[in-house]
Design a protein around this motif. Structure first.
Motif, PDB file in Angstrom:
ATOM      1  N   ASN A   1      44.343  10.043 -81.151  1.00 32.47           N
ATOM      2  CA  ASN A   1      44.975   8.760 -80.838  1.00 32.47           C
ATOM      3  C   ASN A   1      44.775   8.380 -79.373  1.00 32.47           C
ATOM      4  N   ILE A   2      44.850   9.363 -78.458  1.00 29.38           N
ATOM      5  CA  ILE A   2      44.608   9.084 -77.039  1.00 29.38           C
ATOM      6  C   ILE A   2      43.194   8.571 -76.832  1.00 29.38           C
TER       7      ILE A   2
ATOM      8  N   LEU B   1      40.267   7.124 -86.484  1.00 29.16           N
ATOM      9  CA  LEU B   1      41.708   6.851 -86.534  1.00 29.16           C
ATOM     10  C   LEU B   1      42.006   5.681 -87.478  1.00 29.16           C
TER      11      LEU B   1
ATOM     12  N   LYS C   1      54.600   9.821 -92.662  1.00 27.58           N
ATOM     13  CA  LYS C   1      53.624  10.663 -91.965  1.00 27.58           C
ATOM     14  C   LYS C   1      52.310  10.634 -92.732  1.00 27.58           C
TER      15      LYS C   1
ATOM     16  N   THR D   1      42.832   5.082 -78.230  1.00 25.82           N
ATOM     17  CA  THR D   1      43.501   4.113 -77.355  1.00 25.82           C
ATOM     18  C   THR D   1      42.631   3.777 -76.146  1.00 25.82           C
TER      19      THR D   1
ATOM     20  N   LEU E   1      45.752  15.194 -84.035  1.00 26.47           N
ATOM     21  CA  LEU E   1      45.896  13.754 -84.289  1.00 26.47           C
ATOM     22  C   LEU E   1      46.347  13.021 -83.028  1.00 26.47           C
ATOM     23  N   SER E   2      47.209  13.641 -82.240  1.00 24.84           N
ATOM     24  CA  SER E   2      47.665  13.010 -80.998  1.00 24.84           C
ATOM     25  C   SER E   2      46.506  12.818 -80.026  1.00 24.84           C
ATOM     26  N   MET E   3      45.654  13.848 -79.897  1.00 22.94           N
ATOM     27  CA  MET E   3      44.515  13.721 -79.003  1.00 22.94           C
ATOM     28  C   MET E   3      43.517  12.680 -79.514  1.00 22.94           C
TER      29      MET E   3
ATOM     30  N   TYR F   1      49.094  18.252 -85.913  1.00 27.31           N
ATOM     31  CA  TYR F   1      49.478  16.964 -85.339  1.00 27.31           C
ATOM     32  C   TYR F   1      49.071  16.846 -83.870  1.00 27.31           C
ATOM     33  N   ASP F   2      48.857  17.967 -83.176  1.00 28.47           N
ATOM     34  CA  ASP F   2      48.324  17.891 -81.818  1.00 28.47           C
ATOM     35  C   ASP F   2      46.920  17.292 -81.828  1.00 28.47           C
TER      36      ASP F   2
END
Length: 539
Positions: free
Chosen positions: A449-450, A315, A338, A453, A445-447, A442-443
């Motif tokens: 990021n989780i 990330l 973006k 984090t 990328l979201s996962m 983008y899903d």
């Protein structure tokens, strides 16, 4: 920080047949939080309502009960055995109209009920229906036979019986009379495209047609530019109104825009207005208040949990970019923030896919000249095309269409075959077709990021633990410093009257040196092993 909890429920209704039907039936549900995890051994309060006719109809009965979930998050209640808040359970009119069950739940011992929704009772508990319908009396004696009634109309033809064995071939009969001409058969498949004929002379102008919308069967309405299904006033080229009930065959989780929460659908009815069995592709924004995504472990080969520290490093390498779109007509010229697919592909390739699409690499108006077998397009800028390339063109009246490059004249001029293009026309050349047009998931990328984090959270927890240890060491050093300063005061007093001033001066200088060094180390933030070793050397 308090977390708001949401639940998903499955309904199980059971009425046990007995000599005296019970005034109640069983209700079972599983409590889950917003991420789908089961709530284990939790005390909850449940308020249940029987609603007549429609989900928003009259509430005939309301009761409340307390329950506790077990090790699987399951709890069981008997509807009819709770504290009645409105009406009486025995007065529910099971024998008239549909019945719906409303569920409200409160958590952590509070009375702050949260509405979990309303669902239809698919079958009326028959024992309860029998109670409200009364008990039939004994059969009476058989009456005398009545007079013969008039003959009724012939009944419908029953289903065909089983096919019998094939009999022997009979003798050929005489030819019958010519039958009436049958209806025309269906149109056959289109034949191959013939050669283009000469253009005919223009026909006379036809009369102006009726501008009123065409009304079709089953709620389909259309005008010259729009099609409405379930609506007579479509607001877009395709406008679908209304919905139909759909039952999921696998579990699917979707985001509910109205409640800002995720909802799990599994084997239950869900109302939808459009069902597409394949991908939905758009060249512009897709606007939706709910998005459904299948997420069932039974359709996946689970490899294991992701490496959170590695995901954090991945990330860190993804660059968020400021840009604007080249296609200002469709995309506008507003600033964007973006990612760029090519940059993401270098560090996280599984989040990037390739497909065939057109890119606006020319994006200029061309003058059109006719040739005996095609058309020449002349640009004011270089095109960079080659023979065989496919380009997207835009005609002022005909709209968008695609043509193949047949010949390159020079760096600003190329030829196409063309059809229906006048030599005086001007065409807008959008750009060429590529087979490596990149899109970003983008899903994914979201996962990522989780997971990253979570890695940061682990580091923060470790840093807090180390900081706690260092703070304890600081307190110990401060205590020792206080003792040393007390010793220094005693040495000063001693040196004023002791005859051996040389020895006292030596002790005084040594204590002053140690006290000064200890203050210097203590005032520094002890953030490493190096500082802790310095403390030990001073002491």
């Amino acid at each position: 920080m308090k977390t708001i909890t949401f639940c998903s429920f499955w309904l199980l209704l059971t009425v046990v047949a007995q000599a005296q039907p019970p005034q109640g039936f069983s209700y079972q549900a599983v409590a889950r939080n917003a991420t789908g995890d089961v709530l284990v051994s939790k005390a909850i309060k449940v308020r249940l309502s029987i609603i007549d006719g429609t989900p928003t109809g009259t509430v005939q009965y309301t009761e409340s009960q307390e329950a506790s979930t077990n090790a699987f998050g399951l709890f069981t209640l008997t509807i009819g055995a709770g504290n009645a808040e409105k009406g009486a359970f025995k007065d529910i009119t099971w024998n008239s109209g549909l019945k719906f069950l409303g569920v409200d739940v409160a958590f952590d011992g509070s009375t702050n009920y949260q509405n979990m929704g309303v669902s239809q009772l698919q079958s009326v508990p028959f024992a309860l229906y029998a109670v409200n319908s009364g008990t039939p009396g004994p059969a009476g004696p058989k009456g005398d036979a009545g007079t013969q009634g008039v003959k009724g109309d012939a009944g419908a033809i029953g289903p065909a019986g089983p096919k019998g064995d094939v009999g022997p071939q009979g003798a050929k009969g005489d030819a019958g009379p010519q039958g009436v001409k049958g209806d025309p058969g269906p149109t056959g498949p289109a034949g191959p495209q013939g050669t283009k004929g000469d253009a005919g002379v223009a026909g006379p102008q036809g009369p102006k047609g009726d501008a009123s919308p065409w009304v079709g069967a089953n709620g389909i309405f259309t005008t010259s530019a729009t099609l409405g299904i379930g609506t007579s006033s479509p607001k877009a080229p395709l406008h679908v109104a209304g919905s139909a009930l759909y039952n999921f065959t696998t579990s699917a989780r979707f985001f509910n825009y109205n409640t800002a929460s995720t909802v799990l659908a599994s084997g239950s009815g869900y109302r939808m207005g459009l069902f597409v069995e394949n991908d939905v592709v758009t060249n512009n924004t897709l606007v939706s208040t709910q998005t459904v995504t299948t997420s069932d472990a039974r359709i996946k080969n689970i490899v294991g949990s992701s490496n959170k520290q590695r995901d954090l490093e991945t990330l860190r390498q993804i660059d968020v970019t400021n840009y604007t779109f080249k296609d200002v007509v469709k995309q506008g010229n507003g600033p964007q923030k973006k990612v760029i697919a090519q940059q993401v592909e270098r560090v996280y390739p599984q989040a990037v896919q390739k497909r065939t699409d057109f890119i606006p690499d020319i994006y200029a108006v061309a003058r059109v000249d006719a040739l005996p077998s095609g058309f020449v397009l002349k640009l004011e800028k270089t095109h960079g095309l080659k023979v065989g390339d496919k380009v997207k063109l835009v005609h002022a009246q005909s709209g968008e269409f695609m043509e193949e490059v047949r010949q390159i004249i020079d760096e600003k001029t190329f030829c196409i075959s063309g059809s229906g293009i006048e030599s005086t026309d001007k065409l807008f050349v959008y750009g060429r077709e590529v087979d490596d047009f990149r899109v970003v998931d983008y899903d994914a990328l979201s996962m990522l990021n989780i997971s990253a984090t979570q890695a940061l959270l682990q580091r923060m927890e470790q840093a807090e633990k180390e900081n706690k240890t260092l703070q304890q060491e600081i307190r110990q050093l401060a205590s020792r410093l206080t003792r040393l300063e007390g010793n220094q005061s005693a040495v000063n007093a001693f040196s004023r009257w002791h005859p051996n001033r040389t020895q006292s001066n030596t002790i005084q200088k040594r204590n002053i040196s140690r006290s000064t060094a200890l203050r210097t180390v203590t005032n520094n933030q002890p953030g490493s092993t190096k500082n802790r070793e310095a403390h030990k050397r001073v002491l």
